[in-house]
Design an enzyme around this catalytic site. Structure first.
Site, PDB file in Angstrom:
ATOM      1  N   GLU A 144       4.762 -28.835 -40.191  1.00  0.00           N
ATOM      2  CA  GLU A 144       3.415 -28.895 -39.746  1.00  0.00           C
ATOM      3  C   GLU A 144       2.897 -28.355 -38.603  1.00  0.00           C
ATOM      4  O   GLU A 144       1.991 -27.776 -38.145  1.00  0.00           O
ATOM      5  CB  GLU A 144       2.946 -30.480 -39.916  1.00  0.00           C
ATOM      6  CG  GLU A 144       3.206 -31.094 -41.107  1.00  0.00           C
ATOM      7  CD  GLU A 144       1.954 -30.702 -42.059  1.00  0.00           C
ATOM      8  OE1 GLU A 144       1.242 -29.851 -41.847  1.00  0.00           O
ATOM      9  OE2 GLU A 144       2.158 -31.433 -43.125  1.00  0.00           O
ATOM     10  N   ARG A 149       0.327 -25.388 -38.158  1.00  0.00           N
ATOM     11  CA  ARG A 149      -0.819 -25.579 -37.842  1.00  0.00           C
ATOM     12  C   ARG A 149      -0.932 -24.916 -36.166  1.00  0.00           C
ATOM     13  O   ARG A 149      -1.903 -24.453 -35.773  1.00  0.00           O
ATOM     14  CB  ARG A 149      -1.128 -27.139 -37.710  1.00  0.00           C
ATOM     15  CG  ARG A 149      -1.300 -27.770 -39.031  1.00  0.00           C
ATOM     16  CD  ARG A 149      -1.419 -29.146 -39.026  1.00  0.00           C
ATOM     17  NE  ARG A 149      -1.303 -30.144 -40.022  1.00  0.00           N
ATOM     18  CZ  ARG A 149      -1.892 -30.904 -40.620  1.00  0.00           C
ATOM     19  NH1 ARG A 149      -3.048 -31.361 -40.167  1.00  0.00           N
ATOM     20  NH2 ARG A 149      -1.648 -31.297 -41.824  1.00  0.00           N
ATOM     21  N   ASP A 185       4.886 -26.509 -53.307  1.00  0.00           N
ATOM     22  CA  ASP A 185       3.985 -25.588 -53.168  1.00  0.00           C
ATOM     23  C   ASP A 185       4.023 -24.255 -52.524  1.00  0.00           C
ATOM     24  O   ASP A 185       4.148 -22.903 -52.896  1.00  0.00           O
ATOM     25  CB  ASP A 185       2.658 -26.408 -52.900  1.00  0.00           C
ATOM     26  CG  ASP A 185       2.680 -27.141 -51.502  1.00  0.00           C
ATOM     27  OD1 ASP A 185       3.714 -27.179 -51.044  1.00  0.00           O
ATOM     28  OD2 ASP A 185       1.809 -27.937 -51.235  1.00  0.00           O
ATOM     29  N   GLU A 216      -7.511 -26.212 -51.195  1.00  0.00           N
ATOM     30  CA  GLU A 216      -6.586 -25.149 -52.291  1.00  0.00           C
ATOM     31  C   GLU A 216      -7.534 -24.629 -53.069  1.00  0.00           C
ATOM     32  O   GLU A 216      -7.338 -23.424 -53.460  1.00  0.00           O
ATOM     33  CB  GLU A 216      -5.721 -25.854 -52.585  1.00  0.00           C
ATOM     34  CG  GLU A 216      -4.399 -26.477 -51.983  1.00  0.00           C
ATOM     35  CD  GLU A 216      -4.593 -27.506 -50.988  1.00  0.00           C
ATOM     36  OE1 GLU A 216      -4.148 -27.575 -50.131  1.00  0.00           O
ATOM     37  OE2 GLU A 216      -5.799 -28.168 -51.110  1.00  0.00           O
ATOM     38  N   THR A 224      -0.159 -20.658 -44.489  1.00  0.00           N
ATOM     39  CA  THR A 224      -0.683 -21.981 -45.511  1.00  0.00           C
ATOM     40  C   THR A 224      -1.569 -22.938 -44.995  1.00  0.00           C
ATOM     41  O   THR A 224      -2.229 -23.899 -45.551  1.00  0.00           O
ATOM     42  CB  THR A 224       0.717 -22.535 -46.037  1.00  0.00           C
ATOM     43  OG1 THR A 224       0.333 -23.468 -47.284  1.00  0.00           O
ATOM     44  CG2 THR A 224       1.124 -23.588 -44.810  1.00  0.00           C
TER      45      THR A 224
END
Length: 601
Positions: free
Chosen positions: A190, A194, A323, A497, A584
């Site tokens: 993360e 991010r 994913d 998404e 992502t």
């Protein structure tokens, strides 16, 4: 696509090698049988082989149309592709190229929504990692202070939307207040997608303001010890102040497949900018380990061991913890201008496996969905794999990804139109494009709820449910029968998404239906998630118009959801897909050509 739902209780300590033993034994027996067959081949085997080769050559010449030049047969290319003409967003033979112009009124409404969200955060929680719009307060990930989670994740959205005042205040905070000298455990994945991703994009979009690269390098250097494991797969957590990887004492060396394989775009681009191969080597080392331990099916279980580098006995799925592994295979290939064949090979293998193993159709409307594969150990020690008709909202990235992959990895010529003509794609490309199109339609259908918003998880009816299944739709929200007791699956977390796939599909086709879908989703967000005095909140139950709101505005709402909606209504010159790959967390990174030979392993 962001954050995978935590479910570490499903990890087990039995590595994939145990499963390979049975397969190896079977393969050995099969090999012995083949040798025995060869020993007993008749003497005419050579002549038969020659005849077979000649026949195969004739079939090839016929199928490719080569014989037409000699025998005057009309070309069959029109008939070959007639069934795809105008279908699944392919171009109709009589269709002219669309003009992808900005829809300014709708685009500006999205900007207003961002400002409504951001002004509340600035007012109540500026500098803190997370925002709680109902209680009007912020919180940090660790007690020692924040690391700019919300600000850095959102700053490139301000740049893209042209919000100069908001951007300048955020930039000043980064320059004067942001520090990573925090004593606490931060998620490696993360923090990379991010914060590191956000800093790198801000650097690019700001005409290389050095403060962003300086902060990005400081963060990455603090995270490098996470890769100090026996296999090179990173620990799931890192202490930024101590510069130390942190293992989970309850599940030693347990690593999520998606989390380990979704650091690469960011670290590789940082190496490109700094000319320091350390980051690239760590990122590529992970992919080498995963490639070496791949399953014959081409699919990947959701857990790895950082100790052995092997897959663990765990589920296979395209949703949480799986994913972005699939997402980044294509994006790593595109990021370096299609110069790394290893990622193309891995991408093609996994997409083929998805087609073969995971794709199913709904009972009522025939919507295409993807299943999960669950391992079950039998009493005799053997393993059986069972399909589960469950699809996370996280999977909805895949529709757009497949369409993008079809046009970039499976073109039959040097260029592809917008939208593509069927003959411009190889058969594999046509298959991927069709599946991508169909998955988007399914994901949009899951927004057919009372609030017009999609649940976190949808289950699909199967033949086993034929006496009870809902005749109105192909899917249902498990355990959500009683409105007063909503299930975990029924939540809406402001996820991006589906609108991500809508943005990609619109850019590749110009089909206005994708904008219509996106606008409808945006209107539902405005109606049910907007807090009047500032911010947006998640919903507890998408099938209840009076749903309780949850007191959290995820950072990915301002980083991804609103950004993709803005881009959906922008013209094609804004961040063109042939010049950028999006990480992502929707941070666009420019495509570049590496100065050294990479991606050959």
């Amino acid at each position: 696509m962001t954050e995978s739902t935590s479910d570490t209780s499903n990890g087990h300590s039995v590595v994939q090698d145990e499963l390979k033993g049975t397969a190896s034994s079977a393969k050995e027996n099969l090999g012995k049988k083949k040798l025995a067959q060869q020993d007993t081949q008749p003497a005419t085997f050579g002549r038969s082989a020659i005849v077979s080769v000649v026949l195969a050559l004739l079939v090839y010449l016929y199928q490719t149309g080569t014989l037409n030049a000699y025998f005057g047969a009309p070309s069959s290319s029109v008939d070959t592709y007639a069934h795809l003409d105008g279908v699944a967003s392919f171009r109709n033979s009589s269709q002219s190229a669309p003009v992808i112009a900005a829809d300014i009124p709708k685009r500006d409404e999205v900007v207003k929504a961002f400002k409504h969200a951001w002004s509340a955060y600035e007012r109540d929680a500026m500098g803190q990692d997370e925002y709680h719009p109902l209680s009007k307060k912020g919180t940090n990930l660790v007690d020692d202070g924040g690391i700019g989670y919300m600000i850095v994740d959102a700053i490139d959205t301000m740049q893209i939307m042209g919000l100069q005042d908001e951007y300048q205040r955020a930039r000043d905070w980064v320059a004067n207040n942001l520090t990573f000298d925090r004593d606490g455990h931060f998620n490696t994945f993360e923090t990379t997608i991010r914060v590191l991703g956000g800093l790198l994009t801000a650097y690019h979009l700001s005409d290389e303001d050095p403060i962003f690269l300086e902060k990005a390098k400081d963060l990455a250097d603090r995270m490098m010890p996470a890769f100090e494991t026996p296999s090179g797969l990173p620990y799931s957590m890192v202490n930024l102040k101590l510069r130390k990887g942190v293992d989970d004492p309850n599940y030693p060396y347990l690593v999520s497949t998606a989390e380990a394989s979704t650091l690469q775009l960011e670290l590789r681009y940082l190496s490109f900018l700094t000319d320091d191969d350390t980051y690239w080597d760590k990122a590529e080392g992970v992919m080498k380990v995963i490639k070496a331990t791949k399953l014959p099916s081409g699919l990947a279980p959701i857990y790895l061991s950082a100790e052995t580098g092997q897959f663990l006995f765990s589920e296979i799925r395209l949703g949480s913890r799986g994913d972005s592994f699939y997402e980044y295979l294509l994006k790593q290939y595109l990021q370096t201008n299609k110069s790394e064949p290893a990622y193309l090979e891995m991408y093609q293998q996994t997409m083929d496996a998805i087609h073969t193993t995971l794709v199913k159709r709904g009972l009522n409307k025939g919507h295409v969905f993807t299943t999960e594969v669950l391992p079950e150990r039998q009493a005799d020690g053997q393993v059986q794999w069972r399909l589960s008709p469950k699809q996370d909202h996280l999977v909805c990235f895949l529709g757009g990804s497949l369409m993008l992959g079809a046009t970039t990895t499976a073109a039959s010529g040097s260029s592809v139109s917008v939208p593509p003509r069927p003959e411009e794609l190889t058969p594999t490309g046509q298959k991927d494009w069709q599946l991508g199109h169909d998955l988007i339609e399914t994901c949009v259908d899951t927004y057919d709820t009372k609030t017009g918003l999609s649940p976190e998880i949808a289950h699909f009816w199967t033949e086993e449910d034929r006496y009870i299944y809902d005749k109105e739709r192909d899917w249902y929200i498990k355990g959500n029968t009683f409105p007063g007791q909503p299930s975990y699956d029924a939540r809406y977390l402001l996820r991006p998404e589906t609108v991500e796939s809508l943005f990609i599909a619109y850019r590749l086709t110009g089909n206005p239906k994708y904008r219509e879908y996106g606008w409808k989703i945006f209107q539902s967000i405005e109606k049910y998630c907007r807090i009047e005095d500032g911010g947006y909140a998640s919903l507890l139950n998408v099938d209840n118009v009076n749903s309780i709101k949850m007191d959290k505005m995820e950072t990915f709402f301002v980083s991804e959801t609103l950004k993709y909606l803005y881009l959906l209504f922008s013209d094609a010159s804004v961040l063109p897909l042939n010049q950028y790959v999006f990480n992502t967390e929707a941070h666009p990174l420019p495509i570049f050509t590496p100065s050294t030979r990479t991606g050959y392993f």
